[in-house]
Design an enzyme around this catalytic site. Structure first.
Site, PDB file in Angstrom:
ATOM      1  N   GLY A  51      22.306  44.201 -25.861  1.00  0.00           N
ATOM      2  CA  GLY A  51      21.212  43.915 -26.295  1.00  0.00           C
ATOM      3  C   GLY A  51      21.139  43.381 -27.649  1.00  0.00           C
ATOM      4  O   GLY A  51      20.762  42.357 -28.083  1.00  0.00           O
ATOM      5  N   ASP A 110      11.432  48.781 -27.292  1.00  0.00           N
ATOM      6  CA  ASP A 110      10.022  48.700 -27.324  1.00  0.00           C
ATOM      7  C   ASP A 110       9.732  49.708 -26.760  1.00  0.00           C
ATOM      8  O   ASP A 110       9.008  50.197 -27.341  1.00  0.00           O
ATOM      9  CB  ASP A 110      10.501  48.352 -25.097  1.00  0.00           C
ATOM     10  CG  ASP A 110       9.337  48.051 -24.095  1.00  0.00           C
ATOM     11  OD1 ASP A 110       7.744  47.490 -24.760  1.00  0.00           O
ATOM     12  OD2 ASP A 110       9.632  47.684 -22.784  1.00  0.00           O
ATOM     13  N   THR A 114      14.516  54.687 -25.231  1.00  0.00           N
ATOM     14  CA  THR A 114      15.988  54.539 -25.710  1.00  0.00           C
ATOM     15  C   THR A 114      16.659  55.045 -27.351  1.00  0.00           C
ATOM     16  O   THR A 114      17.588  55.678 -27.334  1.00  0.00           O
ATOM     17  CB  THR A 114      16.669  52.708 -25.410  1.00  0.00           C
ATOM     18  OG1 THR A 114      15.923  52.557 -24.397  1.00  0.00           O
ATOM     19  CG2 THR A 114      18.312  52.838 -25.709  1.00  0.00           C
TER      20      THR A 114
HETATM   21  P1  IMP Z   1      12.956  51.054 -25.376  1.00  0.00           P
HETATM   22  O1  IMP Z   1      11.952  50.640 -24.053  1.00  0.00           O
HETATM   23  O2  IMP Z   1      12.755  51.245 -26.130  1.00  0.00           O
HETATM   24  O3  IMP Z   1      13.396  52.735 -24.439  1.00  0.00           O
HETATM   25  O4  IMP Z   1      13.968  49.959 -24.044  1.00  0.00           O
HETATM   26  C1  IMP Z   1      14.821  49.748 -23.380  1.00  0.00           C
HETATM   27  C2  IMP Z   1      15.349  48.975 -23.241  1.00  0.00           C
HETATM   28  O5  IMP Z   1      14.760  47.899 -22.620  1.00  0.00           O
HETATM   29  C3  IMP Z   1      15.724  48.329 -24.699  1.00  0.00           C
HETATM   30  O6  IMP Z   1      17.191  48.309 -25.736  1.00  0.00           O
HETATM   31  C4  IMP Z   1      16.414  46.958 -23.691  1.00  0.00           C
HETATM   32  O7  IMP Z   1      17.297  46.049 -23.227  1.00  0.00           O
HETATM   33  C5  IMP Z   1      15.313  46.254 -22.496  1.00  0.00           C
HETATM   34  N1  IMP Z   1      14.490  46.048 -23.008  1.00  0.00           N
HETATM   35  C6  IMP Z   1      12.790  46.424 -23.667  1.00  0.00           C
HETATM   36  N2  IMP Z   1      11.901  45.320 -23.628  1.00  0.00           N
HETATM   37  C7  IMP Z   1      13.006  44.304 -22.646  1.00  0.00           C
HETATM   38  C8  IMP Z   1      12.328  42.416 -23.068  1.00  0.00           C
HETATM   39  O8  IMP Z   1      11.121  42.377 -23.190  1.00  0.00           O
HETATM   40  N3  IMP Z   1      13.610  41.895 -22.631  1.00  0.00           N
HETATM   41  C9  IMP Z   1      13.993  42.174 -22.785  1.00  0.00           C
HETATM   42  N4  IMP Z   1      14.345  43.314 -23.015  1.00  0.00           N
HETATM   43  C10 IMP Z   1      13.805  44.114 -22.843  1.00  0.00           C
END
Ligand code: IMP
Ligand code: MG
Length: 183
Positions: A51, A110, A114
């Site tokens: 991403g 999000d 991660t």
């Molecule tokens: P986390 O929840 O912060 O661990 O995010 C995990 C991963 O989910 C991010 O690095 C993105 O790859 C994906 N992600 C979270 N929200 C979005 C979104 O709105 N669009 C696309 N990918 C997302």
């Protein structure tokens, strides 16, 4: 505005959230800020695949300092029906980070799980400094406390695509950020 050819790249309807010009202007501002903050240092920029790829490519060209690049992979998967997810980290680090100034680049934060997992892993390498830069942040969704030094834009809880961000691996090549609209 998205052009006709932009629409062809996306099979699903979307609403424009951040246009190309708005993104480029903000990326240049962050690049200037990083250039000032790390004056006279050499930076190791670590991208979280996939991403961060598009954002990172534009950002590093706005940083007027010696920069080295590394990439790591992180993927999350759901354990059964539970909400908890496991983060799988696969390090692609080719050079030691010990004593280096490290900038971790993500496309979107999000739940922050991660980026937290990757930070903990990178911290073990004993860098001189370790900071986070993300294009997009969803602060209302964070489930762990995390200090984000550089943030492009704050967004709500909508699922967004484009400029590196995917929905089931598609739309990363859209040059803007959009919000998917349910058909
Ligand atoms: P986390 O929840 O912060 O661990 O995010 C995990 C991963 O989910 C991010 O690095 C993105 O790859 C994906 N992600 C979270 N929200 C979005 C979104 O709105 N669009 C696309 N990918 C997302
Ligand atoms: Mg994804």
């Amino acid at each position: 505005m998205p052009s006709v050819s932009d629409k062809k790249r996306s099979a699903q309807p979307f609403e424009l959230l951040l246009d190309q010009q708005t993104i480029q202007k903000r990326v240049a501002e962050i690049g200037d800020q990083i250039t000032r903050d790390y004056a006279d240092q050499t930076l190791v920029v670590v991208g979280v695949l996939k991403g961060s790829a598009i954002f990172l490519a534009d950002l590093v060209r706005q940083i007027k300092l010696p920069v080295e690049l590394e990439f790591v992979s992180a993927a999350s998967y759901r354990k059964g029906t539970a909400r908890e997810e496991d983060i799988i980290f696969s390090g692609g680090l080719q050079n030691p980070l010990k004593g280096r100034h490290v900038l971790l680049v993500d496309g979107i934060i999000d739940s922050a799980r991660t980026v937290t997992t990757v930070m903990q892993r990178l911290q073990r390498e004993e860098p001189a400094s370790l900071e986070i830069v993300t294009l997009l942040d969803k602060p209302a969704s964070h489930r762990t406390r995390i200090k984000i030094k550089y943030r492009g834009f704050t967004v709500g809880n909508d699922f967004v695509i484009g400029y590196g961000l995917d929905n089931t691996q598609r739309y990363r090549n859209l040059p803007f950020v959009g919000r998917l609209v349910e058909k």
